[in-house]
Design a protein around this motif. Structure first.
Motif, PDB file in Angstrom:
ATOM      1  N   UNK A  68      19.098 -61.541 -24.281  1.00 15.57           N
ATOM      2  CA  UNK A  68      19.925 -60.347 -24.411  1.00 15.57           C
ATOM      3  C   UNK A  68      19.368 -59.301 -23.466  1.00 15.57           C
ATOM      4  N   UNK A  69      20.248 -58.711 -22.671  1.00 17.42           N
ATOM      5  CA  UNK A  69      19.861 -57.655 -21.746  1.00 17.42           C
ATOM      6  C   UNK A  69      20.581 -56.377 -22.138  1.00 17.42           C
ATOM      7  N   UNK A  70      19.817 -55.342 -22.383  1.00 21.10           N
ATOM      8  CA  UNK A  70      20.391 -54.047 -22.734  1.00 21.10           C
ATOM      9  C   UNK A  70      20.450 -53.176 -21.485  1.00 21.10           C
ATOM     10  N   UNK A  71      21.634 -52.666 -21.217  1.00 17.29           N
ATOM     11  CA  UNK A  71      21.842 -51.748 -20.094  1.00 17.29           C
ATOM     12  C   UNK A  71      21.776 -50.326 -20.637  1.00 17.29           C
TER      13      UNK A  71
ATOM     14  N   UNK B 111      27.325 -48.712 -26.657  1.00 17.38           N
ATOM     15  CA  UNK B 111      26.133 -48.471 -27.471  1.00 17.38           C
ATOM     16  C   UNK B 111      25.254 -49.723 -27.514  1.00 17.38           C
ATOM     17  N   UNK B 112      23.940 -49.539 -27.601  1.00 14.94           N
ATOM     18  CA  UNK B 112      23.032 -50.698 -27.631  1.00 14.94           C
ATOM     19  C   UNK B 112      23.343 -51.702 -28.742  1.00 14.94           C
ATOM     20  N   UNK B 113      23.685 -51.220 -29.951  1.00 19.97           N
ATOM     21  CA  UNK B 113      23.988 -52.162 -31.032  1.00 19.97           C
ATOM     22  C   UNK B 113      25.195 -53.020 -30.667  1.00 19.97           C
ATOM     23  N   UNK B 114      26.172 -52.402 -29.986  1.00 22.27           N
ATOM     24  CA  UNK B 114      27.380 -53.123 -29.582  1.00 22.27           C
ATOM     25  C   UNK B 114      27.046 -54.135 -28.485  1.00 22.27           C
ATOM     26  N   UNK B 115      26.149 -53.779 -27.579  1.00 20.28           N
ATOM     27  CA  UNK B 115      25.723 -54.699 -26.526  1.00 20.28           C
ATOM     28  C   UNK B 115      25.062 -55.935 -27.147  1.00 20.28           C
ATOM     29  N   UNK B 116      24.204 -55.713 -28.131  1.00 15.78           N
ATOM     30  CA  UNK B 116      23.542 -56.837 -28.817  1.00 15.78           C
ATOM     31  C   UNK B 116      24.585 -57.717 -29.479  1.00 15.78           C
TER      32      UNK B 116
ATOM     33  N   UNK C 233      13.549 -56.011 -27.374  1.00 18.13           N
ATOM     34  CA  UNK C 233      14.533 -55.277 -26.590  1.00 18.13           C
ATOM     35  C   UNK C 233      14.182 -53.800 -26.403  1.00 18.13           C
ATOM     36  N   UNK C 234      13.151 -53.342 -27.100  1.00 21.84           N
ATOM     37  CA  UNK C 234      12.782 -51.939 -27.024  1.00 21.84           C
ATOM     38  C   UNK C 234      13.763 -51.033 -27.746  1.00 21.84           C
ATOM     39  N   UNK C 235      14.331 -51.550 -28.838  1.00 22.73           N
ATOM     40  CA  UNK C 235      15.307 -50.801 -29.629  1.00 22.73           C
ATOM     41  C   UNK C 235      14.739 -50.513 -31.014  1.00 22.73           C
TER      42      UNK C 235
ATOM     43  N   UNK D 229      19.030 -50.333 -35.133  1.00 23.94           N
ATOM     44  CA  UNK D 229      20.045 -50.670 -34.133  1.00 23.94           C
ATOM     45  C   UNK D 229      20.367 -52.158 -34.199  1.00 23.94           C
ATOM     46  N   UNK D 230      19.336 -52.984 -34.216  1.00 23.63           N
ATOM     47  CA  UNK D 230      19.537 -54.436 -34.299  1.00 23.63           C
ATOM     48  C   UNK D 230      20.117 -54.807 -35.657  1.00 23.63           C
ATOM     49  N   UNK D 231      19.665 -54.143 -36.714  1.00 21.99           N
ATOM     50  CA  UNK D 231      20.187 -54.430 -38.053  1.00 21.99           C
ATOM     51  C   UNK D 231      21.689 -54.160 -38.111  1.00 21.99           C
ATOM     52  N   UNK D 232      22.136 -53.102 -37.449  1.00 25.06           N
ATOM     53  CA  UNK D 232      23.573 -52.795 -37.417  1.00 25.06           C
ATOM     54  C   UNK D 232      24.339 -53.900 -36.694  1.00 25.06           C
TER      55      UNK D 232
END
Length: 119
Positions: free
Chosen positions: A3-6, A12-17, A46-48, A52-55
């Motif tokens: 997974x790459x976060x831009x 949003x980061x959660x949406x990217x994940x 991911x540095x989040x 955020x990941x839980x969402x």
């Protein structure tokens, strides 16, 4: 699982994940039964923030793409990506609502097409 976060993305980061995991399920890179990293482990990788990941995981579970098995963790669901079924149910509900309002099917189609163009 990659997974790459831009960070500069308007998404949003959660949406990217969520979207990247869904993409990997759809493309067969993540198959049914695959164990996903823990929320904390993926957040750290991911540095989040863990929330955020839980969402992301909660939304994936609501879509039926993953399932959480308590302390065992989260896994790709046996049904894989269930978003097409969810979309079909939403479309059926939309048709029922539009018809209940007394609108024509042609108008319903044009409303959907306008919404797609505007999205």
């Amino acid at each position: 699982m990659r997974i790459d976060i831009e960070p500069d993305s308007s998404t949003a980061p959660y949406e990217q994940v969520k979207l990247q995991i869904l993409d990997q399920v759809r493309n067969g890179r993540l198959i049914a039964g695959t164990k996903l990293p823990t929320v904390r482990a993926l957040a750290e990788q991911l540095g989040l923030a863990a929330n955020t990941v839980a969402k992301s995981y909660r939304e994936l579970e609501a879509l039926g793409a993953i399932e959480t098995r308590g302390r065992l963790g989260s896994f790709v669901a046996a049904t894989g990506d269930a978003s097409e079924g969810a979309a079909a149910r939403a479309a059926t509900e939309y048709v029922a609502t539009v018809r209940g309002l007394g609108l024509s099917d042609d108008l319903a189609r044009s409303l959907v097409e306008a919404a797609i163009r505007g999205a």
